[in-house]
Enzyme design. Sequence first.
Site, PDB file in Angstrom:
ATOM      1  N   SER A   1     -89.540 -92.769   7.175  1.00  0.00           N
ATOM      2  CA  SER A   1     -89.973 -92.177   5.963  1.00  0.00           C
ATOM      3  C   SER A   1     -90.803 -91.114   6.317  1.00  0.00           C
ATOM      4  CB  SER A   1     -90.498 -93.326   5.222  1.00  0.00           C
ATOM      5  OG  SER A   1     -90.662 -92.905   3.767  1.00  0.00           O
ATOM      6  N   ASN A   2     -91.443 -90.417   5.145  1.00  0.00           N
ATOM      7  CA  ASN A   2     -92.608 -89.908   5.225  1.00  0.00           C
ATOM      8  C   ASN A   2     -93.678 -89.652   4.342  1.00  0.00           C
ATOM      9  OD1 ASN A   2     -91.916 -88.568   2.386  1.00  0.00           O
ATOM     10  ND2 ASN A   2     -89.926 -88.122   3.653  1.00  0.00           N
ATOM     11  N   ARG A   3     -94.833 -88.847   4.264  1.00  0.00           N
ATOM     12  CA  ARG A   3     -96.159 -89.420   3.483  1.00  0.00           C
ATOM     13  C   ARG A   3     -95.994 -88.835   1.921  1.00  0.00           C
ATOM     14  NH1 ARG A   3     -99.278 -85.409   5.918  1.00  0.00           N
ATOM     15  NH2 ARG A   3    -100.993 -85.884   4.160  1.00  0.00           N
TER      16      ARG A   3
END
Length: 217
Positions: free
Chosen positions: A21-23
């Site tokens: 995933s990512n931020r």
Amino acid sequence: MKILVTAGPTREPLDPVRYLSNRSSGKMGYAIAQAALDTGHEVVLISGPVALAAPPRARTVQVTTSDEMYEAVHAWVRDADVCVLCAAVADFRPAKIEPRKIKKGARSSFTLELVPTRDILLSLRDLPRAENDPRPFVVGFAAETNDVLAHAQEKLRAKGCALIVANDVSGAGVGFDSDENELTLIFASGEIRVLARAKKTVLAASLVKIFHEFFNL
Ligand code: PMT
């Protein structure tokens, strides 16, 4: 108008307990959805997993993976006058999802094979529409850490949207998971407008005003 907004990250599972995933916090996309609601529009918000409360008057569709976001966007896009793809969708996902937790065992290294996800923004470029049913005004975002304008202009060209919102995510306090942002808008006509650093809620209201200009509202 009917405005479709995507927001937040996607999660691409590797096994039952892990994902890529990512931020992205969803703050930018949720602020756009709220600004559109505040100016009287109907909003469909397609959201990846975030810790934000859904705006009360939006129709919110919760998704997890990029494939789910793709399907949700295509389920709702036909009704939309404006589509704002603000979500940070994974570009790649694991080629295989293991049905059981991957064990560390005696491995000294671990190589993961990734395959590209479907590009939702690109898929809107060639959306079939009836003759008297115009294409929606499609807005893409471009999150970049270097050569921001050049990369965003290339995305505008390749993905065929009406407007790309270049987001320099290299600085502190802007971009991913922050309350403020700084945006450069590049229109298909070549026009460029800068929205100086401000709270995401303020920038979202400015973006919605720009949609009004486009539709002469
Ligand atoms: O959520 P926040 O914490 O508030 O942060 C906001 C933000 C930084 C996530 C947001 O402002 C932003 O820049 N969103 C775009 C993030 C991104 O993934 O950009 P990209 O340059 O990788 O993607 C370009 C465009 O293609 C985006 O509109 C993206 O939604 C879209 N895309 C990408 C991959 C894919 N498979 N399908 C897509 O539609």
